[in-house]
Design an enzyme around this catalytic site. Structure first.
Site, PDB file in Angstrom:
ATOM      1  N   GLY A   1       0.792  -1.231   0.000  1.00  0.00           N
ATOM      2  CA  GLY A   1       0.000   0.000   0.000  1.00  0.00           C
ATOM      3  C   GLY A   1       0.818   1.272   0.000  1.00  0.00           C
ATOM      4  O   GLY A   1       0.787   2.053  -0.939  1.00  0.00           O
TER       5      GLY A   1
ATOM      6  N   ARG B   1       9.403   3.961  15.545  1.00  0.00           N
ATOM      7  CA  ARG B   1       8.089   4.094  14.908  1.00  0.00           C
ATOM      8  C   ARG B   1       7.032   4.432  15.958  1.00  0.00           C
ATOM      9  O   ARG B   1       6.828   3.701  16.920  1.00  0.00           O
ATOM     10  CB  ARG B   1       7.741   2.790  14.199  1.00  0.00           C
ATOM     11  CG  ARG B   1       6.297   2.687  13.734  1.00  0.00           C
ATOM     12  CD  ARG B   1       6.078   3.369  12.416  1.00  0.00           C
ATOM     13  NE  ARG B   1       4.741   3.074  11.907  1.00  0.00           N
ATOM     14  CZ  ARG B   1       3.912   3.983  11.426  1.00  0.00           C
ATOM     15  NH1 ARG B   1       4.263   5.249  11.389  1.00  0.00           N
ATOM     16  NH2 ARG B   1       2.734   3.653  10.963  1.00  0.00           N
TER      17      ARG B   1
ATOM     18  N   HIS C   1      11.009  -3.811   7.397  1.00  0.00           N
ATOM     19  CA  HIS C   1      11.412  -3.037   8.568  1.00  0.00           C
ATOM     20  C   HIS C   1      12.928  -3.004   8.743  1.00  0.00           C
ATOM     21  O   HIS C   1      13.433  -2.447   9.716  1.00  0.00           O
ATOM     22  CB  HIS C   1      10.743  -3.580   9.829  1.00  0.00           C
ATOM     23  CG  HIS C   1       9.269  -3.278   9.869  1.00  0.00           C
ATOM     24  ND1 HIS C   1       8.324  -4.175   9.443  1.00  0.00           N
ATOM     25  CD2 HIS C   1       8.597  -2.170  10.244  1.00  0.00           C
ATOM     26  CE1 HIS C   1       7.127  -3.629   9.571  1.00  0.00           C
ATOM     27  NE2 HIS C   1       7.262  -2.412  10.045  1.00  0.00           N
TER      28      HIS C   1
END
Length: 765
Positions: free
Chosen positions: A438, A521, A701
């Site tokens: 996405g 994050r 990640h």
């Protein structure tokens, strides 16, 4: 009356640690710069709690990445691939374990119980040589002591550490991790001795696995471990802390029977049944750390109700043995409500962030000693009354629509195999179709555009033009990479949940309500304060614009109702499933509008479905029933030719695979590579999956770029257990946290691997 905080947010009120970490990782600052920011934050947190009157202030809850990784460092349990040769573990080794590096992948990352926080999973085996390799717990205690604050050092307990670990690669999956208990306890003894030597009077061992359904063998490990450590505890007070759920009766009996333990901490917000266990018997002379202030949500405590419960507990354990505490670490909530200058005043009065929860804990402790702050208690009561009576909380039409859902399971009429055939005729995709999840990198320029638009420094026309330009760039890049099903990159979204919440009624938003998800994050969970509805379409404009730029299929990108729920601060005045059904109806309207606009592939992310699974098995079936039902509600009305995707990441999915199948999505993309392809084992064990599936082929990640050969090898492992005609090729997760100089070569290699295997498969026919 004493007060206690289990743990505290570590990113800082304005995400100071996040920016310091990223600057260090990018080579723009030194280790000394990073350490200074971290130390300043620690000192300010300790001072804040001391000034608020907290007696038991935690230390060693601050982490540069994750507290479980900190424990791995403390034990010297570094996997051999990182080349550590002993000595104190430094940043190079520590961050390589967390993030990987140019030559080796990171350790597995998964969800911390049922939260959105992620921890780094220890990799252990019979040959691991444990040693005391990180003195962080002692260093932080000494730092606080120099400030004049005597803290309670917090350490992940030895049994929970092992139960949260996994056998290292090459070690038999049946290997008993608890067999390593005798090898790690000597290191724990060294840590305890050193803390005692520098003046610590209390130590807190977090043993959160005690809330799980543990068999007698695992429960016996607690007895064995703490019996072995008992002699080391001489002259110390020791607290065993649990959180996130009820402690089962057998586990309660086990821990409260431990010798050498001074106190026990329980979550009395999510663990209401534990209250009955305490009432039926609590060991005489022991401290009860009563977790009555919610560390998982942002609603102001009902101080009157908490005081009533505390008085009951006080009568059971004694005035001098009751300690008022938070239910868990406050790291799962936002930092300070003071920073929210734009939040609606009425809603703000209903809330308490970490800083306010510290004040609540102390106010309750003082009230128990007869020092009631009447003004504070009165304001709290007024806020609760305001929330109960506010007309903005309820919407009768929404409640009626949700109530009408009962009686149907909302399944699409056509079986998935027939739908996939109809979709393939329309989409005409190759075997092993490639896609991404996405998002694409969120550049500094892109963030600037969104920030300036929100601040009204640029016009809507300028904003739309800039976002369309970014979408065009991402579309062109994917076409050049020859990806089969495209995404628009989500340049208009800072966060996948916040974006939708901003356009739904019943949600409120913060400016600085950041919560750590993993590493640097941070996410800013929306606040669901009332009934949820969708006033207008949310994504149709951007998805239609993106589809007009290409002849290839363009995915419409939505966040699913369960993920919106689990990644928000949810109202606590009605059952969670009722709120979820309301969100599902709002997403259903969006799905149908996207289909009407010509979008043929719609992805409804349920990244957090597994995360919300209750910790106790007896509660899981009910959750999975309404969670899966909520997802099906969103897409029950679409045509057979509209392909519904979903996405899940960074959890253990094997135990809920039947529920994933029951979601009845056409295609699921799912994290696989960072967990060392654990997902594939469920298919090796005979589970049949008939819908499309894309187990991730590389870990997004980590900055590491996988080779074509490595990705091809992963795809081959998938083809060994999955049918060729259902397999998709995609990364583990969205790409927003990466840089384009990492994304482009990684996707180039991914597409090359898919094409290589297509050629090989064609030649074998």
């Amino acid at each position: 009356m004493a007060s206690h905080i289990v743990g505290y947010p570590r990113m800082g009120p304005k995400r100071e640690l996040k920016f310091a970490l990223e600057s260090f990782w990018d080579g723009k600052s030194t280790a000394q710069d990073l350490e200074k920011v971290a130390k300043d934050l620690r000192l300010s947190i300790w001072k804040q709690m001391a000034d608020a009157g907290i007696k038991h202030i935690p230390s060693n809850t601050f982490s540069y990445y994750d507290q479980v990784l900190d424990t791995t460092a403390m034990l010297g349990a570094v996997p051999p691939r990182y080349g550590w040769n002993g000595g104190e573990i430094g940043f190079d080794t520590y961050f390589s374990m967390a993030r990987g590096n140019a030559t080796v992948p990171a350790m597995e990352m998964t969800k911390w119980f049922d939260t959105n926080y992620h921890f780094i999973v220890p990799e252990l085996g019979p040959d691991v040589k444990f040693s005391y390799a990180s003195h962080k717990a002692v260093s932080e205690y000494k730092e606080a002591k120099e400030l004049g604050i005597n803290t309670i050092p917090v350490i992940i307990g030895p049994v929970s550490y092992l139960l949260l670990s996994k056998p290292a690669k090459g070690v038999e999956k049946s290997f008993s991790l608890l067999s390593l208990l005798g090898k790690i306890l000597p290191v724990y003894k060294e840590v305890i001795a050193e803390l005692k030597a520098v003046g610590a009077s209390w130590i807190q061992f977090d043993e959160p696995t005690l809330v799980l359904d543990l068999d007698s063998h695992k429960l016996n490990a607690f007895t064995e471990a703490y019996a072995e450590l008992e002699s080391s505890f001489s002259g110390l007070n020791v607290l065993i802390e649990t959180y996130f759920a009820d402690v089962p009766a057998e586990a309660y009996k086990t821990i409260t029977s431990l010798k050498g333990i001074s106190g026990f901490g329980f979550d009395l917000v999510r663990g209401t049944q534990t209250i009955d266990l305490i009432k039926s018997g609590f060991p005489a002379g022991k401290f009860l750390f009563a977790g009555v202030v919610d560390g998982r949500n942002i609603w102001a405590n009902d101080l009157a109700a908490s005081l009533s419960l505390l008085h009951e507990l006080e009568a059971l354990v004694g005035k001098d043995k009751l300690v008022v505490s938070t239910s868990c670490s406050l790291m799962h909530t936002a930092v300070d409500l003071v920073n929210e200058t734009k939040l609606d005043g009425e809603i703000k009065s209903w809330l308490a962030f970490a800083a306010q929860k510290v004040v609540e804990v102390n106010a309750l402790a003082k009230a128990l000693t007869g020092q009631k702050d009447e003004a504070f208690l009165s304001a709290n009561a007024s806020a609760h009354a305001s929330r109960k009576s506010s007309p903005r909380v309820t919407n009768e039409a929404v409640q009626n629509a949700a109530a009408a859902l009962k009686g149907s399971d909302h399944r699409r009429a056509t079986p998935v195999s027939a739908r996939l055939d109809a979709q393939q005729k329309k989409l005409n995709l190759p075997i092993l179709p490639t896609t991404t999840i996405g998002s694409f990198p969120q550049t500094i320029e892109l963030r600037r555009v969104r920030r300036e638009y929100k601040a009204k420094k640029i016009s809507e026309e300028e904003y739309v033009s800039a976002i369309k330009e970014e979408i065009q760039k991402v579309v062109k890049m994917q076409e050049e990479l020859d990806i089969d099903v495209l995404v628009h990159g989500e340049p208009e979204r800072n966060d996948m949940v916040e974006y939708f919440g901003e356009q739904l009624q019943g949600f409120a938003f913060t400016v600085n309500g950041w919560v750590q998800s993993y590493g640097s994050r941070c996410v800013k969970p929306p606040i669901i304060y009332g009934d949820v509805s969708r006033p207008t379409p949310m994504t149709v404009f951007w998805s239609s614009a993106a589809q007009s730029m290409t002849s290839r299929p363009m995915k419409g990108m939505l966040t699913g109702p369960v993920t919106i729920l689990n990644w928000s601060f949810v109202r606590n005045d009605q059952p969670r499933f009722e709120t979820c059904y309301q969100i599902a109806l709002a997403i259903k309207e969006e799905v149908e509008d996207l289909e009407a606009a010509g979008i043929q592939v719609i992805q409804i992310d349920e990244a957090a479905l597994r995360e919300g699974l209750p910790l106790r098995k007896s509660e899981q079936a009910f959750y999975l029933d309404w969670a899966v039902h909520s997802f099906r509600i969103t897409n029950v009305g679409v045509k057979d030719t509209t392909q519904i995707h979903t996405h899940m990441c960074y959890s253990n999915f094997n135990d809920i695979i039947q529920s994933i199948i029951d979601m009845d999505a056409d295609v699921i993309t799912i994290e696989n590579s960072r967990s060392d392809e654990k997902l594939l084992s469920v298919f090796r064990e005979g589970v049949r999956y008939g819908a499309g599936i894309g187990p991730g082929v590389y870990d997004i990640h980590s900055p590491r770029i996988p080779s074509t050969e490595e990705i091809a090898d992963r795809i081959n492992k998938m083809l060994a257990v999955l049918e060729t005609n259902i397999l998709w090729v995609n990364p583990d997760c969205g790409l927003k946290t990466r840089k384009y100089n990492e994304v482009v070569p990684a996707l180039t290699n991914m597409v090359a691997a898919a094409k290589l295997l297509r050629t090989q498969l064609a030649s074998t026919k």
